[in-house]
Design an enzyme around this catalytic site. Structure first.
Site, PDB file in Angstrom:
ATOM      1  N   GLU A 324      31.236  -3.363  35.366  1.00  0.00           N
ATOM      2  CA  GLU A 324      32.569  -3.267  34.766  1.00  0.00           C
ATOM      3  C   GLU A 324      33.288  -4.618  34.903  1.00  0.00           C
ATOM      4  O   GLU A 324      34.097  -4.989  34.074  1.00  0.00           O
ATOM      5  CB  GLU A 324      33.382  -2.146  35.422  1.00  0.00           C
ATOM      6  CG  GLU A 324      34.489  -1.635  34.516  1.00  0.00           C
ATOM      7  CD  GLU A 324      35.201  -0.392  35.027  1.00  0.00           C
ATOM      8  OE1 GLU A 324      35.951  -0.496  35.999  1.00  0.00           O
ATOM      9  OE2 GLU A 324      35.017   0.685  34.441  1.00  0.00           O
ATOM     10  N   HIS A 355       7.072   4.156  44.007  1.00  0.00           N
ATOM     11  CA  HIS A 355       6.211   5.193  43.441  1.00  0.00           C
ATOM     12  C   HIS A 355       6.747   5.685  42.109  1.00  0.00           C
ATOM     13  O   HIS A 355       6.344   6.743  41.628  1.00  0.00           O
ATOM     14  CB  HIS A 355       6.079   6.336  44.443  1.00  0.00           C
ATOM     15  CG  HIS A 355       5.554   5.854  45.760  1.00  0.00           C
ATOM     16  ND1 HIS A 355       4.199   5.675  45.994  1.00  0.00           N
ATOM     17  CD2 HIS A 355       6.196   5.428  46.876  1.00  0.00           C
ATOM     18  CE1 HIS A 355       4.045   5.192  47.222  1.00  0.00           C
ATOM     19  NE2 HIS A 355       5.237   5.025  47.770  1.00  0.00           N
ATOM     20  N   LYS A 472      37.876   6.114  25.452  1.00  0.00           N
ATOM     21  CA  LYS A 472      38.973   6.995  25.866  1.00  0.00           C
ATOM     22  C   LYS A 472      39.862   7.308  24.673  1.00  0.00           C
ATOM     23  O   LYS A 472      40.260   8.452  24.462  1.00  0.00           O
ATOM     24  CB  LYS A 472      39.852   6.284  26.912  1.00  0.00           C
ATOM     25  CG  LYS A 472      39.342   6.299  28.299  1.00  0.00           C
ATOM     26  CD  LYS A 472      40.454   5.797  29.227  1.00  0.00           C
ATOM     27  CE  LYS A 472      39.907   5.339  30.550  1.00  0.00           C
ATOM     28  NZ  LYS A 472      40.872   4.616  31.369  1.00  0.00           N
TER      29      LYS A 472
HETATM   30  O1  LIG Z   1      42.044   5.253  39.262  1.00  0.00           O
HETATM   31  P1  LIG Z   1      42.215   5.627  37.844  1.00  0.00           P
HETATM   32  O2  LIG Z   1      43.433   5.005  37.221  1.00  0.00           O
HETATM   33  O3  LIG Z   1      42.212   7.121  37.678  1.00  0.00           O
HETATM   34  O4  LIG Z   1      41.005   5.051  37.048  1.00  0.00           O
HETATM   35  C1  LIG Z   1      39.687   5.470  37.247  1.00  0.00           C
HETATM   36  C2  LIG Z   1      38.741   4.588  36.475  1.00  0.00           C
HETATM   37  O5  LIG Z   1      39.172   4.648  35.129  1.00  0.00           O
HETATM   38  C3  LIG Z   1      38.515   3.817  34.177  1.00  0.00           C
HETATM   39  O6  LIG Z   1      37.280   4.326  33.868  1.00  0.00           O
HETATM   40  C4  LIG Z   1      38.367   2.398  34.619  1.00  0.00           C
HETATM   41  O7  LIG Z   1      37.448   1.750  33.789  1.00  0.00           O
HETATM   42  C5  LIG Z   1      37.894   2.313  36.048  1.00  0.00           C
HETATM   43  O8  LIG Z   1      37.963   0.978  36.467  1.00  0.00           O
HETATM   44  C6  LIG Z   1      38.754   3.157  36.940  1.00  0.00           C
HETATM   45  O9  LIG Z   1      38.301   3.030  38.254  1.00  0.00           O
END
Ligand SMILES: O=P(O)(O)OC[C@H]1O[C@H](O)[C@H](O)[C@@H](O)[C@@H]1O
Length: 508
Positions: A324, A355, A472
């Site tokens: 990431e 293995h 998202k």
């Molecule tokens: O901690 P939050 O704001 O819920 O985010 C949780 C995750 O969300 C996304 O997937 C980001 O890419 C991550 O870097 C992050 O850790």
């Protein structure tokens, strides 16, 4: 043999003798400009410069460890005293609360002690604490609470929710909702499920059980968490760099503050080392330079195998940190990167991997670097079995580089070349003296600096993750299409697949 590329830092030793380059000083493999950028990355982090340019932010996750090992930082971190003070103040509050939960001062509405914690979070709000819980549980540490267990809920998968909650008693369960943004769909959905489950046992259980960990305290309070139990951390701490702070509250509760602070101290050792070494000479810099060199040679895959079952969750944790942070397509100046910003990281514990997929690395044309990690002193007393494990570790490191039957003549001889192993896989050997909270802190902070230094060499931003947003946003558009007739996916293939799914679900 040329002088050995071996370096030792506290409990961690690395050896990089099996590489494809002949340089004796790794800095020679970089341009002056690249070395300057590494320097700017290191000093920028410790002096509060905006090393995350696309979001205009500093990166101060290291201040969370400075809160546990202040002496080490006094040498170089004056500029960030405010960040260290902030981290120290939340740490003090959290330590007090963790102690209260552990010693039974903080009790359930029925006056009983808590026996379970449900830790809700995903990505950086989940992988680190899961790794710590797994390793520390294996270590059978003195500080481990005798009755407190942690169940992790991350995926938006109701199978998982049902399965985890079925084993727990809602009247004795504390729930830490961990989300930097406090907007993550998966986390809020799971938090909603768990809140209902608590409420069914009685609203008083819900009120007492919820703990919020976030950079957005107002959102956690709005969700219904008592302000007293909201623990805030700085927006300048990236999610995948956040396990050092309140994100690991459940770990402090289960294993105690002393254990967790040893973990922070191990990381602080690496910060000090990186900050005070000539920039291309630090241990993480050596690794980053090898990674960069290998990428330039077209080696776009890195297999990591810890030869220790207690580190079974290390690879998933590092995959987020590494890919990431470094999986970017452009430089800070907006120029296209010609190669991936890092090799794809994958792997499994040794000897199991031997293995399964090692065969492909020994003989196929896949260009892959290999990183093997051993723990030299085991926590058991069966020396002979540990010696067998370490023999396999040493043997694989040798086999990947030396190969077998790999002269041109042998490779072209169909009578024998089915046995050819080309060798020359770059091999990184890492060894921890023993596995402990301190050595794990040292290992993970090494990987963090390696990540940010590899980013600096290539002039990419390791602290943002704009690519993650795309899926998202599309998911948000698709969600209403399940229930609203007027909502139709824009993409024709998604439209087709959704129709198929609906048909299969309801026979529409
Ligand atoms: O901690 P939050 O704001 O819920 O985010 C949780 C995750 O969300 C996304 O997937 C980001 O890419 C991550 O870097 C992050 O850790």
């Amino acid at each position: 043999m040329k002088s050995s590329l071996t370096q030792r830092l506290g409990p961690l030793t690395i050896n990089l003798d099996r590489q494809r380059f002949a340089a004796e000083s790794l800095g020679e493999l970089l341009s002056d400009q690249q070395v300057r950028r590494m320097q700017a990355m290191v000093s920028g982090q410790f002096t509060g410069k905006a090393v995350n340019p696309s979001e205009g932010r500093t990166a101060n996750h290291w201040a969370l460890r400075a809160a546990a090992a202040p002496a080490a930082y006094s040498l170089f971190a004056h500029a960030c005293q405010i960040d260290i003070d902030e981290a120290t103040s939340v740490k003090t509050r959290l330590e007090a609360f963790a102690d209260e939960v552990r010693n039974g001062q903080y009790r359930t509405p029925q006056g009983e002690t808590y026996t379970h914690i449900v830790h809700i979070g995903i990505g950086g709000s989940d992988l680190g604490p899961q790794l710590l819980d797994d390793v520390f549980t294996h270590l059978k540490l003195e500080g481990q609470h005798p009755h407190l267990s942690i169940a992790f809920l991350s995926n938006v998968d109701y199978h998982e929710v049902q399965e985890r909650l079925a084993r727990l008693d809602p009247t004795r369960t504390l729930v830490t909702i961990v989300s930097k943004s406090f907007t993550t769909r998966e986390t809020l959905l799971n938090a909603g499920h768990v809140r209902r489950w608590l409420r069914e046992a009685g609203t008083e259980f819900e009120e007492a059980a919820l703990v919020g960990i976030t950079c957005k305290p107002d959102k956690a309070i709005e969700f219904g968490i008592d302000r007293q139990r909201v623990f805030e951390f700085s927006e300048k701490v990236g999610g995948r760099f956040s396990l050092w702070g309140p994100v690991s509250a459940s770990i402090r509760m289960k294993f105690g503050n002393a254990v967790f602070n040893q973990f922070l101290e191990g990381a602080a050792l690496v910060d000090e080392h990186v900050a005070l070494s000539p920039v291309a000479d630090s241990l993480p810099a050596w690794l980053a330079i090898c990674d960069y060199y290998n990428l330039q040679q077209g080696i776009e895959s890195l297999m990591l195998s810890p030869y220790d079952s207690r580190l079974g969750l290390l690879v998933p944790y590092l995959q987020q940190l590494w890919m990431e942070s470094l999986g970017k397509g452009v430089t800070n100046e907006g120029k296209l990167l010609g190669t991936p910003g890092c090799p794809a990281l994958w792997g499994d514990v040794g000897t199991n991997g031997q293995h399964a997929f090692f065969q492909m690395l020994h003989q196929s044309a896949l260009e892959c670097a290999v990183e093997l990690l051993a723990v030299v002193c085991p926590a058991h007393d069966d020396q002979p079995s540990h010696q067998i494990l370490l023999s396999h570790f040493l043997a694989q490191a040798e086999a990947f580089y030396n190969g077998r039957l790999n002269t041109d003549e042998q490779r072209n001889n169909p009578e024998i070349n089915y046995r050819t192993c080309p060798g020359k896989r770059p091999v990184h050997v890492l060894m921890l003296d023993r596995l402990s909270p301190y050595s794990l802190g040292c290992l993970l902070a090494t990987w963090e600096h390696r990540t940010t230094l590899l980013a600096a060499i290539q002039d990419i931003n390791p602290f943002d993750q704009w690519g993650v947003e795309l899926g998202k946003t599309i998911a948000e558009q698709i969600e209403p299409c399940w229930t609203q007739l007027s909502a139709i996916p824009k993409d024709p293939v998604t439209r087709h697949l959704l129709a198929l799914m609906k048909h299969q679900q309801c026979g529409e």
